[in-house]
Design a protein around this motif. Structure first.
Motif, PDB file in Angstrom:
ATOM      1  N   GLU A 241      38.579  54.501  47.263  1.00 60.59           N
ATOM      2  CA  GLU A 241      39.201  53.484  48.118  1.00 60.59           C
ATOM      3  C   GLU A 241      39.092  52.106  47.487  1.00 60.59           C
ATOM      4  N   ALA A 242      37.952  51.804  46.873  1.00 62.68           N
ATOM      5  CA  ALA A 242      37.751  50.493  46.258  1.00 62.68           C
ATOM      6  C   ALA A 242      38.679  50.293  45.065  1.00 62.68           C
ATOM      7  N   LEU A 243      38.800  51.305  44.212  1.00 63.09           N
ATOM      8  CA  LEU A 243      39.703  51.211  43.062  1.00 63.09           C
ATOM      9  C   LEU A 243      41.151  51.078  43.500  1.00 63.09           C
ATOM     10  N   GLN A 244      41.562  51.883  44.475  1.00 61.67           N
ATOM     11  CA  GLN A 244      42.927  51.806  44.981  1.00 61.67           C
ATOM     12  C   GLN A 244      43.219  50.430  45.569  1.00 61.67           C
ATOM     13  N   ALA A 245      42.237  49.881  46.271  1.00 59.51           N
ATOM     14  CA  ALA A 245      42.415  48.567  46.892  1.00 59.51           C
ATOM     15  C   ALA A 245      42.563  47.467  45.841  1.00 59.51           C
ATOM     16  N   GLU A 246      41.752  47.532  44.780  1.00 56.06           N
ATOM     17  CA  GLU A 246      41.816  46.509  43.731  1.00 56.06           C
ATOM     18  C   GLU A 246      43.149  46.556  42.989  1.00 56.06           C
ATOM     19  N   ILE A 247      43.623  47.757  42.682  1.00 56.78           N
ATOM     20  CA  ILE A 247      44.908  47.881  41.971  1.00 56.78           C
ATOM     21  C   ILE A 247      46.056  47.443  42.870  1.00 56.78           C
ATOM     22  N   SER A 248      45.995  47.810  44.142  1.00 59.32           N
ATOM     23  CA  SER A 248      47.022  47.375  45.097  1.00 59.32           C
ATOM     24  C   SER A 248      47.054  45.848  45.190  1.00 59.32           C
ATOM     25  N   ALA A 249      45.880  45.226  45.207  1.00 56.28           N
ATOM     26  CA  ALA A 249      45.800  43.766  45.298  1.00 56.28           C
ATOM     27  C   ALA A 249      46.427  43.108  44.066  1.00 56.28           C
ATOM     28  N   MET A 250      46.189  43.680  42.893  1.00 62.03           N
ATOM     29  CA  MET A 250      46.764  43.138  41.661  1.00 62.03           C
ATOM     30  C   MET A 250      48.290  43.216  41.690  1.00 62.03           C
ATOM     31  N   VAL A 251      48.807  44.315  42.234  1.00 59.09           N
ATOM     32  CA  VAL A 251      50.261  44.476  42.342  1.00 59.09           C
ATOM     33  C   VAL A 251      50.831  43.481  43.347  1.00 59.09           C
ATOM     34  N   GLU A 252      50.188  43.366  44.506  1.00 62.61           N
ATOM     35  CA  GLU A 252      50.670  42.481  45.562  1.00 62.61           C
ATOM     36  C   GLU A 252      50.623  41.011  45.154  1.00 62.61           C
ATOM     37  N   LYS A 253      49.615  40.643  44.367  1.00 67.62           N
ATOM     38  CA  LYS A 253      49.476  39.249  43.918  1.00 67.62           C
ATOM     39  C   LYS A 253      50.263  38.967  42.642  1.00 67.62           C
ATOM     40  N   ASP A 254      51.008  39.980  42.177  1.00 65.64           N
ATOM     41  CA  ASP A 254      51.863  39.841  40.993  1.00 65.64           C
ATOM     42  C   ASP A 254      51.058  39.493  39.740  1.00 65.64           C
ATOM     43  N   GLN A 255      49.843  40.059  39.647  1.00 64.91           N
ATOM     44  CA  GLN A 255      48.980  39.788  38.503  1.00 64.91           C
ATOM     45  C   GLN A 255      49.296  40.672  37.295  1.00 64.91           C
ATOM     46  N   ILE A 256      50.078  41.716  37.509  1.00 63.98           N
ATOM     47  CA  ILE A 256      50.410  42.637  36.410  1.00 63.98           C
ATOM     48  C   ILE A 256      51.246  41.923  35.345  1.00 63.98           C
ATOM     49  N   LYS A 257      52.142  41.046  35.776  1.00 65.44           N
ATOM     50  CA  LYS A 257      53.031  40.360  34.841  1.00 65.44           C
ATOM     51  C   LYS A 257      52.268  39.534  33.813  1.00 65.44           C
ATOM     52  N   SER A 258      51.193  38.897  34.245  1.00 70.64           N
ATOM     53  CA  SER A 258      50.430  38.057  33.319  1.00 70.64           C
ATOM     54  C   SER A 258      49.744  38.898  32.254  1.00 70.64           C
ATOM     55  N   ILE A 259      49.353  40.129  32.612  1.00 66.89           N
ATOM     56  CA  ILE A 259      48.741  41.041  31.642  1.00 66.89           C
ATOM     57  C   ILE A 259      49.793  41.553  30.666  1.00 66.89           C
ATOM     58  N   VAL A 260      50.958  41.912  31.198  1.00 66.12           N
ATOM     59  CA  VAL A 260      52.055  42.394  30.344  1.00 66.12           C
ATOM     60  C   VAL A 260      52.459  41.312  29.334  1.00 66.12           C
ATOM     61  N   ALA A 261      52.453  40.058  29.777  1.00 62.30           N
ATOM     62  CA  ALA A 261      52.889  38.942  28.913  1.00 62.30           C
ATOM     63  C   ALA A 261      51.995  38.783  27.683  1.00 62.30           C
ATOM     64  N   LYS A 262      50.760  39.235  27.754  1.00 66.17           N
ATOM     65  CA  LYS A 262      49.826  39.119  26.625  1.00 66.17           C
ATOM     66  C   LYS A 262      50.152  40.072  25.489  1.00 66.17           C
ATOM     67  N   PHE A 263      50.984  41.076  25.788  1.00 67.31           N
ATOM     68  CA  PHE A 263      51.306  42.085  24.776  1.00 67.31           C
ATOM     69  C   PHE A 263      52.771  42.015  24.364  1.00 67.31           C
TER      70      PHE A 263
END
Length: 263
Positions: A241-263
């Motif tokens: 539940e904790a892992l799912q919640a953290e990944i969901s939060a990253m998606v909802e806060k649009d934090q994935i894009k900043s990680i993708v931009a580094k590559f």
């Protein structure tokens, strides 16, 4: 004269002592890495820019996303490199804890739980730059008796699987090594094209300077969103539940894009 000598020797000893003390104070202390009680085994295969090794470190878009989520729940991450088909088997047995970039399917849900999908994935057919094929269908490419490299146990979508089951086209699908090796298999004429995620494909072409040898065709296969895949045997209850919640939060806060931009 003797007094002078004694004073001189005393001064030398004092200077030496001061120098030793200064050296002692400025000597760098070794850094101690404290390992946490929680360690999650992440299976990976080389798929730059999603999962790959650079300067002795396992990194990539998928890796960095999961490491951030794991860090939030106070877990370290270790890595196990194998072929995708073997990684799926290991996850089912509970020998590894998590896989990245996985399509959610009913067969996999028998032995795994999934996170919120965190990125979309599709496939493009990459071919030799000298190829004259300008069509936009996979069946058209296969009708020319061209061999296509695929990776065992990847989910390519219904359209591809129907062609793989077709008696005429089935022999033309070749289980080929994924990543960089699949592109060299085209150059070695073991296959005529390979189905690869377009981001991965263009990354390989650029990093290996293959611009004049391999190109993206007009064949694009939509697939599905991908998620992190957790072994039901090892990741359970509150940790899941904790892992799912953290990944969901990253998606909802649009934090994935900043990680993708580094590559």
């Amino acid at each position: 004269m003797k007094v002078t000598n004694i004073l001189t020797m005393t001064a030398i000893l004092l200077l030496t002592a001061c120098g030793s003390e200064e050296t002692k104070e400025t000597k760098p202390q070794p850094q101690v890495t404290v390992k946490r009680d929680c360690n999650l085994k992440m299976g990976w295969e080389s798929r730059a820019p999603y999962q790959f090794e650079r300067n002795g470190e396992i990194t990539g878009i998928d890796v960095q996303i999961f490491k951030q989520a794991a860090d939030k729940i106070d877990c370290d991450v270790s890595f196990v490199e194998k072929a995708w088909s073997q990684l799926l088997t290991d996850l089912e047995k509970g020998e590894i804890d998590v896989l990245a970039g996985a399509t959610i399917t009913p067969d996999r849900e028998v032995f795994a739980n999934f996170s919120t999908p965190y990125r979309d994935e599709s496939f493009t057919l990459f071919i030799r730059s000298t190829s004259t094929y300008n069509g936009n269908t996979l069946s058209g490419f296969l009708s020319r008796s061209q061999k296509i490299g695929i990776t065992s146990d990847y989910f390519y979508g219904q359209e591809v699987y129907e062609l793989m089951s077709h008696p005429q086209y089935s022999p033309l699908f070749v289980d080929s090594k994924s990543g960089v090796q699949s592109f060299y298999n085209i150059l070695y004429s073991e296959i005529d094209g390979v189905l690869v995620d377009p981001v991965e494909g263009h990354y390989i072409i650029k990093s290996k300077h293959l611009e004049d040898k391999i190109k993206a065709s007009n064949v694009h296969i939509p697939s599905d969103s991908v998620a992190f895949m957790f072994s039901k045997k090892t990741i359970k209850d509150k940790q899941l539940e904790a892992l799912q919640a953290e990944i969901s939060a990253m998606v909802e806060k649009d934090q994935i894009k900043s990680i993708v931009a580094k590559f």
